[in-house]
Each structure stands twice: as C-alpha cells, then as structure tokens.
Design an enzyme around this catalytic site. Structure first.
Site, PDB file in Angstrom:
ATOM      1  N   GLY A   1      -8.782   6.177   4.052  1.00  0.00           N
ATOM      2  CA  GLY A   1      -9.141   6.997   5.205  1.00  0.00           C
ATOM      3  C   GLY A   1     -10.477   6.623   5.809  1.00  0.00           C
ATOM      4  O   GLY A   1     -11.185   7.480   6.360  1.00  0.00           O
TER       5      GLY A   1
ATOM      6  N   VAL B   1      -8.638   0.293   5.824  1.00  0.00           N
ATOM      7  CA  VAL B   1      -8.799   0.603   7.240  1.00  0.00           C
ATOM      8  C   VAL B   1      -7.461   0.369   7.941  1.00  0.00           C
ATOM      9  O   VAL B   1      -6.874  -0.712   7.812  1.00  0.00           O
ATOM     10  CB  VAL B   1      -9.873  -0.288   7.891  1.00  0.00           C
ATOM     11  CG1 VAL B   1     -10.018   0.058   9.374  1.00  0.00           C
ATOM     12  CG2 VAL B   1     -11.204  -0.147   7.169  1.00  0.00           C
TER      13      VAL B   1
ATOM     14  N   ASP C   1       0.808  -1.217   0.000  1.00  0.00           N
ATOM     15  CA  ASP C   1       0.000   0.000   0.000  1.00  0.00           C
ATOM     16  C   ASP C   1       0.842   1.268   0.000  1.00  0.00           C
ATOM     17  O   ASP C   1       1.900   1.335   0.636  1.00  0.00           O
ATOM     18  CB  ASP C   1      -0.898  -0.031   1.242  1.00  0.00           C
ATOM     19  CG  ASP C   1      -2.018   0.970   1.187  1.00  0.00           C
ATOM     20  OD1 ASP C   1      -2.539   1.221   0.088  1.00  0.00           O
ATOM     21  OD2 ASP C   1      -2.404   1.498   2.248  1.00  0.00           O
TER      22      ASP C   1
ATOM     23  N   THR D   1      -6.199   3.069  10.918  1.00  0.00           N
ATOM     24  CA  THR D   1      -6.213   3.755  12.208  1.00  0.00           C
ATOM     25  C   THR D   1      -7.208   3.138  13.180  1.00  0.00           C
ATOM     26  O   THR D   1      -6.955   3.100  14.396  1.00  0.00           O
ATOM     27  CB  THR D   1      -6.522   5.251  11.994  1.00  0.00           C
ATOM     28  OG1 THR D   1      -5.525   5.811  11.132  1.00  0.00           O
ATOM     29  CG2 THR D   1      -6.514   6.010  13.313  1.00  0.00           C
TER      30      THR D   1
ATOM     31  N   SER E   1     -11.295   4.939   8.460  1.00  0.00           N
ATOM     32  CA  SER E   1     -11.444   4.908   9.925  1.00  0.00           C
ATOM     33  C   SER E   1     -12.199   6.121  10.448  1.00  0.00           C
ATOM     34  O   SER E   1     -12.819   6.045  11.517  1.00  0.00           O
ATOM     35  CB  SER E   1     -10.068   4.829  10.593  1.00  0.00           C
ATOM     36  OG  SER E   1      -9.427   3.612  10.282  1.00  0.00           O
TER      37      SER E   1
ATOM     38  N   HIS F   1      -6.855  10.300   5.780  1.00  0.00           N
ATOM     39  CA  HIS F   1      -6.081   9.303   6.506  1.00  0.00           C
ATOM     40  C   HIS F   1      -5.903   9.713   7.973  1.00  0.00           C
ATOM     41  O   HIS F   1      -5.909  10.899   8.311  1.00  0.00           O
ATOM     42  CB  HIS F   1      -4.686   9.139   5.886  1.00  0.00           C
ATOM     43  CG  HIS F   1      -4.710   8.560   4.509  1.00  0.00           C
ATOM     44  ND1 HIS F   1      -4.560   9.327   3.380  1.00  0.00           N
ATOM     45  CD2 HIS F   1      -4.860   7.284   4.075  1.00  0.00           C
ATOM     46  CE1 HIS F   1      -4.605   8.557   2.302  1.00  0.00           C
ATOM     47  NE2 HIS F   1      -4.788   7.312   2.697  1.00  0.00           N
TER      48      HIS F   1
END
Length: 285
Positions: free
Chosen positions: A212, A234, A84, A236, A214, A183
C-alpha cells in the site's frame, strides 16, 4: 540479462539499508515503464503480477508472465518476477514454471491459526520448488475495493510478538507488515507507525515488506526504509500516472483514435512515477 531472484534483491537491499521497489504490472506498458525507470537509474527492480491481474487477464498467468520474462531478459539491470497476493493454491503452483522466483501467499484474511497453517503449507511447497515466499500478518486493508481498516481495529496492525512466532512457525522468508498503509489509496495521506515498525524490525530476522505504498508520502517512505523496510510494493501510483496522462492527452486531442499515441504518453508517465519511487527508496546507483 538473466532473471534475478527476489530473495537476492531484497537481501542486498536490506544489507544496504535501502529497499527494492516492487511494481505491480497489469499491461505490457506497465512492464516496459518499470524496467525503463529502473534502467535510467541503474537499479534492480521487481515486477509483480497479482492474482487480481491474472483474473483481469481472463485467469491466464502466462501471457503477462511471458512478457515480463522477456522484458527482464532484455533489461540492462537485474529484474526479478514476483507473484503477488496469491490466495489460489492452483495459481501458486504455476509460479515456478512461469518464471517467478518468489510468491506472496496471502492468508491474512483468515484467523491466526488458519493463516499459519495455510501459509506453512504454502511455504513448504514453495521451498521445495526453490521459491522465496512472503506472507502478511495484520491486515493491510483496501484490497478488492474494501475500505481500509481503522488504524485501531483489531488485526489492523501487526503485533511484534505474534509476528515473531508466525515467522518461526510458518518458515516464510519475508513478512508484509501492517503499520498504517492501505492498498489502492489515490491520495498520499497515510501516516505510518514508525515506533511499531522499529519494534518489528528488532523482533524479526526476516526482511520486512510495505504494501500500500502509493498512499504514503516520500518522507514517510524514507523513514520506513530507515526503520527496516526492505521491499516496497507500488501499484496504484503507476495507474494514477498512466490514467491522468491519457486523460489529459485525450482531452486535448479529442480526434485521437490511434492507441499507440495515448498509450505511449501513459507509459512515459509511469516511467516518471517509477523513477520517483526508486529515488525515494535509495536504491538508485
């Protein structure tokens, strides 16, 4: 079970009008938690290793990748590995030999022409190695400690017409779109632009990815999947669950020094977080 491929999992999710969860992993506990959560719901899952996670592991990809491969091969559900937010060409070229079936090449920080040129080169190389490749257009802010972009800042949202040309000219297999998430959000307050997402889904003929996630509420995620998102990243949310559980354990057990005790608590908290996300996305069997 043999390693699954990201392309197959995302394509299947898109056909089912659902989305596959892609969890960013940093430690063995992250890996085990993501697989355990997916197994408990009998659903496929993607394990993601980011370039930042590789930097945290002293620049070495293989230790974490080998752990992820071993966990995937022992899993009772299909598990794919995804590299990623790759900016380093050197890291990109390690993907295939390390067990990854896909990469996200991140040149979104560059002006459009440079983003397109570098992504086209990355896509050509990835396809020559049998790798599925994702890119980003627009900018999902919040990486590397940077503040999220203002929702109306130039480049903060993905333009549908520009995205159509970018996908056609770059040859990527999926596109991460900027529709209002960011993010590293620790509060779930992001509001997505569902009208823009609908336009993007109508314009593009490749799967759409939400980064982003989360910071996005459950109802917003459900609506995003209904609107055309097929892969949801996912990271955080797992870190929040792990950290809070360990913090609470150590506060009530100040004498504790055995790391297995508090790491197991953190791992179980992450299992719960993965289950919640998978259920929201509609991939649970």
């Amino acid at each position: 079970m043999p390693l699954a491929t990201t392309g197959d999992l995302v394509t299947r999710a898109a056909a089912d009008r659902s989305a596959v969860a892609a969890f960013n992993v940093i430690t063995l506990e992250h890996i085990e938690a993501a697989v355990a959560g997916a197994e408990s719901l009998r659903t496929p899952v993607i394990l993601q290793v980011s370039e930042n996670a590789v930097k945290f592991r002293h620049g070495h990809l293989l230790p974490l990748a080998r752990a992820a491969v071993a966990a995937a091969q022992q899993a009772a559900v299909p598990v794919a590995l995804h590299l990623d937010h790759v900016q380093s060409d050197d890291l990109l070229r390690q993907a295939a030999d390390a067990g990854f079936s896909s990469v996200m090449y991140d040149a979104a920080r560059l002006p459009y022409a440079e983003n397109l040129a570098t992504t086209r080169a990355a896509a050509d190389w990835a396809h020559s190695q049998g790798l599925w490749i994702e890119a980003e257009l627009g900018e999902v802010g919040g990486k590397n400690g940077e503040p999220p972009l203002d929702a109306h800042a130039p480049g903060a949202r993905t333009d549908p017409a520009e995205a159509g040309a970018f996908v056609a000219d770059s040859g990527v297999d999926a596109l991460a779109v900027a529709v209002g998430s960011a993010h590293a959000m620790t509060e779930r307050t992001a509001t997505l632009d569902h009208y823009l997402l609908k336009r993007l889904a109508t314009t593009l003929d490749v799967p759409l990815v939400l980064h982003g996630s989360s910071g996005v509420r459950d109802d917003e995620l459900t609506a995003a999947v209904a609107g055309g998102i097929s892969k949801v990243n996912v990271g955080t949310a797992l870190n929040i669950a792990m950290t809070q559980a360990i913090r609470e354990f150590l506060a009530t057990h100040p004498e504790a020094v055995e790391s297995r005790k508090y790491l197991s608590v953190g791992r179980e908290a992450m299992v719960g977080a993965t289950r919640r996300i998978i259920e929201v996305l509609g991939t649970a069997r």
